[in-house]
Design a protein around this motif. Structure first.
Motif, short mmCIF file in Angstrom:
data_model
loop_
_atom_site.label_atom_id
_atom_site.label_comp_id
_atom_site.label_asym_id
_atom_site.label_seq_id
_atom_site.Cartn_x
_atom_site.Cartn_y
_atom_site.Cartn_z
N ASN A 1 0.83 -1.19 0.00
CA ASN A 1 0.00 0.00 0.00
C ASN A 1 0.87 1.25 0.00
O ASN A 1 0.37 2.36 -0.09
CB ASN A 1 -0.89 -0.01 1.24
CG ASN A 1 -2.16 0.78 1.04
OD1 ASN A 1 -2.70 0.82 -0.05
ND2 ASN A 1 -2.62 1.40 2.10
N ASN A 2 2.16 1.04 0.13
CA ASN A 2 3.10 2.14 0.27
C ASN A 2 4.44 1.68 -0.30
O ASN A 2 4.90 0.59 -0.01
CB ASN A 2 3.27 2.48 1.77
CG ASN A 2 4.13 3.72 2.01
OD1 ASN A 2 4.85 4.18 1.14
ND2 ASN A 2 4.06 4.24 3.22
N ASN B 1 13.82 11.69 0.71
CA ASN B 1 12.71 11.09 -0.03
C ASN B 1 12.83 11.43 -1.52
O ASN B 1 12.91 12.59 -1.89
CB ASN B 1 11.38 11.64 0.47
CG ASN B 1 11.11 11.30 1.91
OD1 ASN B 1 11.91 11.58 2.77
ND2 ASN B 1 9.97 10.70 2.15
N LEU C 1 18.56 10.52 4.96
CA LEU C 1 17.64 9.87 4.03
C LEU C 1 16.80 10.94 3.35
O LEU C 1 16.09 11.69 4.01
CB LEU C 1 16.73 8.90 4.77
CG LEU C 1 17.36 7.60 5.20
CD1 LEU C 1 16.49 6.92 6.24
CD2 LEU C 1 17.55 6.67 4.02
N LEU D 1 6.99 0.28 7.41
CA LEU D 1 7.82 0.13 6.22
C LEU D 1 8.87 -0.95 6.43
O LEU D 1 9.49 -1.03 7.50
CB LEU D 1 8.53 1.44 5.89
CG LEU D 1 7.72 2.55 5.25
CD1 LEU D 1 8.60 3.77 5.00
CD2 LEU D 1 7.06 2.09 3.96
N PHE E 1 12.42 -2.17 4.71
CA PHE E 1 13.46 -1.65 3.82
C PHE E 1 14.23 -2.78 3.16
O PHE E 1 14.50 -3.82 3.79
CB PHE E 1 14.45 -0.80 4.61
CG PHE E 1 13.97 0.59 4.87
CD1 PHE E 1 12.97 0.84 5.80
CD2 PHE E 1 14.52 1.66 4.19
CE1 PHE E 1 12.53 2.13 6.05
CE2 PHE E 1 14.09 2.95 4.43
CZ PHE E 1 13.10 3.18 5.35
N TYR F 1 7.37 8.78 -3.64
CA TYR F 1 6.34 7.99 -3.00
C TYR F 1 5.52 7.41 -4.16
O TYR F 1 4.83 8.15 -4.86
CB TYR F 1 5.48 8.85 -2.08
CG TYR F 1 4.24 8.16 -1.59
CD1 TYR F 1 2.99 8.55 -2.04
CD2 TYR F 1 4.33 7.11 -0.69
CE1 TYR F 1 1.85 7.92 -1.60
CE2 TYR F 1 3.19 6.47 -0.25
CZ TYR F 1 1.95 6.88 -0.70
OH TYR F 1 0.83 6.25 -0.26
N PHE G 1 14.34 6.11 -1.47
CA PHE G 1 15.14 7.08 -0.74
C PHE G 1 16.57 7.09 -1.28
O PHE G 1 17.07 6.06 -1.74
CB PHE G 1 15.24 6.72 0.75
CG PHE G 1 13.94 6.74 1.49
CD1 PHE G 1 13.18 5.60 1.61
CD2 PHE G 1 13.50 7.90 2.10
CE1 PHE G 1 11.99 5.60 2.31
CE2 PHE G 1 12.31 7.92 2.82
CZ PHE G 1 11.56 6.77 2.91
N GLN H 1 8.25 3.62 -1.22
CA GLN H 1 9.05 4.82 -1.32
C GLN H 1 10.48 4.47 -1.74
O GLN H 1 11.00 3.43 -1.36
CB GLN H 1 9.09 5.56 0.03
CG GLN H 1 7.75 6.10 0.46
CD GLN H 1 7.84 6.86 1.77
OE1 GLN H 1 7.14 6.57 2.72
NE2 GLN H 1 8.69 7.88 1.81
N PHE I 1 17.62 3.26 -1.32
CA PHE I 1 16.79 2.28 -0.63
C PHE I 1 15.37 2.30 -1.20
O PHE I 1 14.80 3.36 -1.46
CB PHE I 1 16.70 2.59 0.87
CG PHE I 1 17.95 2.30 1.63
CD1 PHE I 1 18.79 3.33 2.03
CD2 PHE I 1 18.29 1.00 1.97
CE1 PHE I 1 19.95 3.07 2.74
CE2 PHE I 1 19.44 0.73 2.69
CZ PHE I 1 20.28 1.77 3.07
#
Lengths: 108, 113
Positions: A30-31, A45, A43, A96, A98, A48, A35, A33, A86
């Motif tokens: 659902n997520n 962003n 880190l 999250l 990683f 997204y 980095f 990202q 990442f």
């Protein structure tokens, strides 16, 4: 928990080259990202992007959620692109997971 | 907006000492997180909070405690420091839990000798 695999683990580029980084994940997300961890450890962003395609300058990303992978494209690489990239994913909760990262070194 | 701020930036502890890592966000986010990053590795979730007064364990909670008395602050407490807790600690926040972008602080580099 959800498994995240990033490839390649290391990438050495000549300035001006293009590259593709890959992130595979083991379950629906659902997520997602991307980095960039700079040499000072921060880190930053980048995207997204739980699905679809986005572009920001020389960087772009595509996530194909149904096939459980995401790609990060770096075009016309510069030395400032060096660092660790990442991918982090979240299933249907807020935690999250990683990947181990891709270390990118861009040489002048 | 300052975003997510963390203090201190660096700290050296002796085995058995205690300390609190501070994290503050000014984005009015409900969700806050603590991660640790060991050398050459990705981040692992220690604790998280879905709002003031509510906290829960992540993947690696042993040796740590948290509290969340306000929306803005989410301190991480190490009670009896051990060499295995040498790591870089990141705090993050997000507006909503599911499917929402997380924003990270600059990190605290902790060494336990």
């Amino acid at each position: 928990g959800i498994q995240v695999e990033q490839s390649p683990p290391d990438l050495i580029l000549q300035e001006g080259a293009n590259s593709t980084l890959r992130c595979n994940f083991s379950d629906s997300v659902n997520n997602l990202q991307w980095f960039h961890q700079n040499p000072w450890g921060q880190l930053i962003n980048l995207f997204y992007i739980p699905s679809g395609t986005k572009q920001n300058g020389r960087l772009s990303a595509t996530t194909v959620a149904t096939e459980r992978y995401s790609l990060l494209y770096i075009s016309s690489s510069q030395t400032t692109d060096s660092g660790v990239y990442f991918c982090a994913v979240g299933p249907y909760d807020y935690k999250l997971s990683f990947g181990a990262g891709t270390t990118v070194t861009v040489r002048a | 907006n300052a975003g997510v701020t963390q203090t201190p930036k660096f700290r050296i502890l002796k085995i058995g000492q205690s300390m609190t890592l501070q994290c503050t966000q000014d984005m009015n986010h409900n969700y806050m997180y603590w991660y640790r990053q060991d050398p050459g590795m990705g981040l692992k979730l220690i604790y998280y909070s879905v709002g003031a007064g509510i906290t829960d364990k992540g993947e690696v909670p042993n040796g740590y405690n948290v509290s969340r008395s306000t929306t803005e602050d989410f301190p991480l407490r190490l009670e009896l420091a051990a060499p295995s807790q040498t790591s870089v600690y990141f705090c993050a926040s997000g507006a909503d839990g599911r499917g929402d972008e997380q924003f990270f602080g600059p990190g605290t580099r902790l060494t336990v000798l």
